[in-house]
Design an enzyme around this catalytic site. Structure first.
Site, short mmCIF file in Angstrom:
data_model
loop_
_atom_site.label_atom_id
_atom_site.label_comp_id
_atom_site.label_asym_id
_atom_site.label_seq_id
_atom_site.Cartn_x
_atom_site.Cartn_y
_atom_site.Cartn_z
N ARG A 21 -6.59 4.02 -6.07
CA ARG A 21 -5.90 2.88 -5.27
C ARG A 21 -6.37 2.47 -4.05
O ARG A 21 -5.81 2.77 -3.03
CB ARG A 21 -4.25 3.11 -5.45
CG ARG A 21 -3.68 1.86 -5.53
CD ARG A 21 -2.23 2.28 -5.81
NE ARG A 21 -1.24 1.15 -5.43
CZ ARG A 21 0.19 1.48 -5.66
NH1 ARG A 21 0.57 2.70 -6.03
NH2 ARG A 21 1.08 0.51 -5.18
N ASP A 62 4.90 -1.91 -1.43
CA ASP A 62 4.80 -0.48 -0.89
C ASP A 62 4.52 -0.77 0.40
O ASP A 62 5.36 0.13 1.25
CB ASP A 62 3.78 0.30 -1.39
CG ASP A 62 4.02 0.54 -3.01
OD1 ASP A 62 5.13 0.11 -3.35
OD2 ASP A 62 3.15 1.01 -3.75
N ASP A 106 7.60 -1.63 -11.72
CA ASP A 106 6.51 -1.69 -12.28
C ASP A 106 6.44 -1.72 -13.62
O ASP A 106 5.56 -2.27 -14.49
CB ASP A 106 5.63 -0.53 -11.69
CG ASP A 106 4.83 -0.96 -10.50
OD1 ASP A 106 4.70 -2.31 -10.11
OD2 ASP A 106 4.48 0.06 -9.49
N LYS A 162 10.27 9.34 -14.29
CA LYS A 162 9.93 8.06 -13.60
C LYS A 162 10.85 6.94 -14.04
O LYS A 162 12.13 7.11 -13.93
CB LYS A 162 8.52 7.83 -14.14
CG LYS A 162 7.79 8.79 -13.54
CD LYS A 162 6.11 8.33 -13.47
CE LYS A 162 5.69 7.09 -12.89
NZ LYS A 162 4.65 7.42 -11.81
N GLN A 192 8.31 11.01 -5.49
CA GLN A 192 8.79 9.86 -5.93
C GLN A 192 9.68 9.84 -6.82
O GLN A 192 10.53 8.99 -6.98
CB GLN A 192 7.30 9.23 -6.94
CG GLN A 192 7.56 7.88 -7.41
CD GLN A 192 6.65 7.56 -8.46
OE1 GLN A 192 6.73 8.49 -9.52
NE2 GLN A 192 5.63 6.68 -8.48
N THR A 238 4.93 7.93 -0.95
CA THR A 238 6.13 7.51 -1.97
C THR A 238 7.14 6.41 -1.02
O THR A 238 7.43 6.78 0.10
CB THR A 238 7.18 8.41 -2.83
OG1 THR A 238 8.25 7.66 -3.13
CG2 THR A 238 7.32 9.66 -1.71
N GLY A 239 7.45 5.43 -1.66
CA GLY A 239 8.60 4.41 -1.05
C GLY A 239 9.86 5.37 -0.54
O GLY A 239 10.57 4.70 0.08
C1 GLC Z 1 6.04 3.30 -7.44
C2 GLC Z 1 5.21 2.10 -7.02
C3 GLC Z 1 6.13 1.09 -6.39
C4 GLC Z 1 7.21 0.75 -7.46
C5 GLC Z 1 7.97 1.66 -8.19
C6 GLC Z 1 8.72 1.51 -9.22
O1 GLC Z 1 6.68 4.02 -6.55
O2 GLC Z 1 4.32 2.67 -5.95
O3 GLC Z 1 5.34 -0.26 -6.24
O4 GLC Z 1 8.04 -0.36 -6.81
O5 GLC Z 1 6.90 2.63 -8.45
O6 GLC Z 1 8.18 0.84 -10.26
#
Ligand code: GLC
Length: 798
Positions: A350, A357, A489, A633, A687, A706-707
């Protein structure tokens, strides 16, 4: 099981047992030169990009190898070991090792047969090379001769995938050479040469502090028929002085140290992407490694600790303290710097900044380094297209004013992103707001910044266009369309399907912009329009998204409801509930009910699941999370980023106990003694965490980048600790466990050091009774600049 502990004073995580369930990593370096290193010295290095600038090879998803290996060998009997437990893996009964992961450095110590070694790995501040400083001490009573071998495995060229899969080409473009104290690797040695006869693709691996006794630049000659645990060169006690021509390059250098009893010797291995002259000059600087290294290491620590010192807390909870003071903070800087580009999971493909992000990542460091945040914020504003949307992927070499966009094939081909996402530019609002609130820099709103493709405008103009973009992309009910994705996503709602998440973001965006423009006559009319439009969106949210005890997730392109309690699957979603509170859109009654539903339906001991029940049979076309296993996820896993928003939402509601419970459930440090559950590092967020429908609930995945880092940071700092700056000044309104007696915070705010004591002898969860500055009652709950001086003692009585 426990594999290590937090050394809070030194801001280090100390690994005492190297057999962790997964490699536990640390980050070294800067955007110019990055390196990842684990407790077994595994990991790789890259120049600028993990995918396009890779200089050290790493085999993903395998045995945490190769790495930056240092082997030690007793010349008397040929017994050898590595300075980290792997790769040699001596019996841990005789071999003792401790790894200290610190702020942008890692030190690995080993003790074996009276030889103590310590390898310090770091990238000196503002440089683009790395150093492995090796100090060997003889702790025995007799003189010892110890052979030291340093080994690194170069990629054949900078493109990581080419190195792995295109061997018919890459193996035949590179050679190594030996020069006095280093191995030099050349790639395409006769092409694109500059005046020095080099092409900028050269890498070197050098040694200082003692002469090179033998070397090889050829991997197969170093390893022989063995693997890293038993390399031929170390077995032989001497490398064969060969170089690489067609095949796999490496850097391997050998020296011998004679150590009297009690004596220590220091050598340094230095590595980077530099040509012969530059390498020579650099190695000369490290001629006496000990002094240079300790100075560089101190500069590095001062740099990072200086940033982290901008907020220091002491609460009754160790996990919260260590996360806020050091580890979550350092992780925020790491995600800020490397986005999602390079980890042991992300191989670097990426090759740019994801819009949402990155704008989210900025939020994690605003309270520690607002200037650094501002620079990146300007960069991200310059990646907004003239019509207001954010570029889904902002290339590392982004060229504001000249970029192509998803409307053009060229952009789609080069980034793989075919369309806009509904939320990208919406993240600008809370981030701009937080930056201005932290600094008071309202003038920022009038700074002129280019758009990505053409045109330019003030920050206000950028924000207005983002509002316009959403206004021009409404669905069936006049609520924001979900487009190619909203935050999720895996949720494709298209041009007509609608997202409640974006609706709440949009509502908040309009309110925040309206607040930022307060007192600006020239925007009076626009402000009234914002107020009316926000009220209108909220009316529609209530009409079309509210259902008894929850907010729906949205509508599909066909107009079907998503997230109704009558749905057989995905009947309850976390984010609409937390965002109804964060945005200020929910009434008190809605907020209480919907957050209670979150607790009742989605909460688990390891965190809150993203949705329930998981998608198995009753999905719609745009529900792409069905690709994932259940409670994994986005298909109902514990998506840790969302946990941060839940912490914040509960804290904003004044539910200190619950906010704290949510913090603890998914807090890495809280699993330090039960590390076998999460498996990944107990000092950084991941994540997501597996939910209740997997064989191993609580197992965490996708470490470091990770966010989660930024949302949990905001959840802790603004939410629990209650540091809630506004453009006018600092508001402090903690939401904490009622059992706490209080806590203290040292906060650097707008150039002043504030010492804050929160007194909770009354044992409340939230609510402020009085605010004192140096013992005197303050006139307002918001501490404005004129009320504050450097060194002030602030007391908050709850
Ligand atoms: C991942 C992606 C982020 C997205 C999240 C939920 O962490 O990096 O952009 O918002 O997944 O889909």
């Amino acid at each position: 099981m426990q594999f290590g502990y937090f050394d809070d004073l030194r801001r280090e995580y100390v690994i005492t047992d190297p057999r962790t369930p997964m490699p536990w990593a640390n980050y070294l370096g800067s955007p110019a030169y990055g390196a990842i290193v684990t407790q077994n010295a595994g990991g790789y290095s890259f120049v600028k990009s993990g995918a396009a600038g890779r200089i050290l090879r790493y085999t993903f998803n395998q045995f945490d190898e190769p790495g930056r290996y240092v082997y030690l060998r007793d010349e008397a009997d040929g017994d050898f070991w590595s300075a980290s437990w792997r790769p040699v893996e001596k019996d841990l009964k005789d071999f003792h090792t401790v790894t200290r992961h610190g702020t942008a450095y890692t030190s690995i110590q080993a003790d074996y047969r009276d030889i103590h070694s310590e390898v310090l790995y770091y990238v000196p501040l503002n440089t683009d090379h790395e150093v492995w400083c090796v100090r060997v001490t003889n702790q025995g009573r007799t003189e010892r001769k110890i052979g030291v071998f340093g080994y690194c495995e170069f990629t054949t060229e900078s493109f990581y995938t080419q190195d792995l899969v295109n061997m018919q080409y890459t193996q035949f473009i590179t050679v190594t050479e030996f020069h006095k104290d280093h191995i030099l690797q050349r790639i395409n040695q006769f092409c694109d040469l500059n005046a020095d006869g080099e092409n900028g693709r050269e890498r070197f691996f050098g040694m200082t502090g003692n002469p090179v006794v033998s070397y090889t630049g050829r991997r197969e000659r170093f390893l022989g028929v063995h693997r890293f645990h038993e390399p031929q060169g170390v077995l032989d006690g001497k490398l064969d002085n060969t170089v690489n021509f067609n095949g796999n390059p490496c850097g391997a250098l050998h020296t011998v140290l004679t150590l009297a009893p009690g004596e220590s010797r220091t050598i340094a291995f230095v590595l980077g992407q530099k040509g012969e002259k530059a390498a020579e000059a650099l190695l000369a600087r490290y001629a006496d490694p000990e002094a240079v290294v300790s100075a560089e290491w101190k500069t590095l620590c001062d740099y990072w600790h200086g940033k982290l010192d901008h907020l220091h807390i002491e609460t009754p909870d160790h996990d919260l303290n260590t996360m806020v003071n050091t580890w979550n903070a350092f992780q925020c800087f790491t995600t800020f710097v490397w986005s999602r580009a390079a980890s042991l999971i992300y191989a670097g493909e990426r090759n740019g900044y994801g819009y949402r992000d990155t704008v989210q990542d900025i939020q994690g460091i605003i309270h520690l380094d607002p200037q650094m945040a501002k620079e990146r914020l300007c960069f991200m504003l310059s990646a907004q297209v003239h019509h207001g949307a954010g570029l889904p992927l902002v290339k590392f070499d982004h060229n504001p004013g000249h970029e192509d966009t998803p409307e053009q094939d060229s952009y789609v081909r080069s980034t793989g992103h075919p369309a806009y996402r509904a939320d990208d530019a919406m993240w600008l609002f809370p981030t701009v707001y937080k930056y201005i609130a932290e600094t008071g820099d309202l003038a920022f709103l009038d700074e002129v910044i280019p758009f990505a493709d053409y045109d330019e405008g003030t920050v206000i103009e950028h924000l207005k266009r983002s509002i316009d973009f959403t206004m021009h992309h409404l669905g069936f009910h006049g609520l924001p369309a979900g487009l190619h994705a909203d935050w999720n996503d895996c949720l494709v709602l298209g041009a007509s399907g609608e997202s409640s998440f974006v609706a709440f973001q949009f509502y908040m965006a309009m309110r925040q912009l309206e607040e930022l423009l307060e007192g600006r006559e020239e925007y009076a009319e626009y402000r009234s329009w914002l107020k009316e439009s926000a009220a209108d969106i909220l009316r529609k949210i209530n009409e079309f998204f509210w259902e008894d005890d929850r907010f729906l997730r949205g509508y599909t392109q066909e107009g079907a409801v998503i997230g109704s309690k009558h749905d057989p699957e995905a009947a309850m979603w976390l984010n609409p509930q937390s965002w109804s509170v964060i945005s200020g859109g929910a009434t008190r009654d809605q907020a209480e009910k919907s957050m209670q539903s979150v607790y009742d339906i989605l909460n688990t001991p390891n965190g809150i699941e993203l949705l329930a029940p998981t998608y198995k049979k009753h999905y719609f076309e745009g529900a792409r999370m069905r690709l994932f296993n259940p409670t994994t996820k986005e298909n109902g896993g514990i998506f840790c980023q969302s946990q941060g928003w839940a912490i914040l939402a509960e804290a904003l509601l004044g539910h200190g106990n619950r906010a704290f419970q949510y913090f603890k459930e998914s807090c890495p440090a809280a699993y330090n003694e039960r590390a076998e559950i999460r498996e990944v590092e107990p000092y950084v967020h991941s994540q997501f965490i597996e939910g209740h429908e997997t064989p191993q609930p609580g197992r965490a995945h996708v470490h470091w980048l990770t966010g989660t880092a930024s949302t949990v940071m905001v959840g802790m700092v603004e939410g629990i600790l209650g540091l809630r700056p506004t453009p006018n000044g600092l508001r402090i309104s903690p939401s904490i466990p009622a059992e706490w007696d209080g806590f203290t915070m040292d906060k650097y705010f707008r150039g002043k050091n504030l010492h804050i004591t929160v007194d909770n002898k009354a044992h409340h969860e939230s609510g402020v009774q009085s605010v004192l500055i140096n013992g005197k009652a303050a006139d307002s709950m918001i501490l404005t600049d004129d009320m504050l001086s450097d060194g002030d003692q602030i007391t908050i009585v709850m």
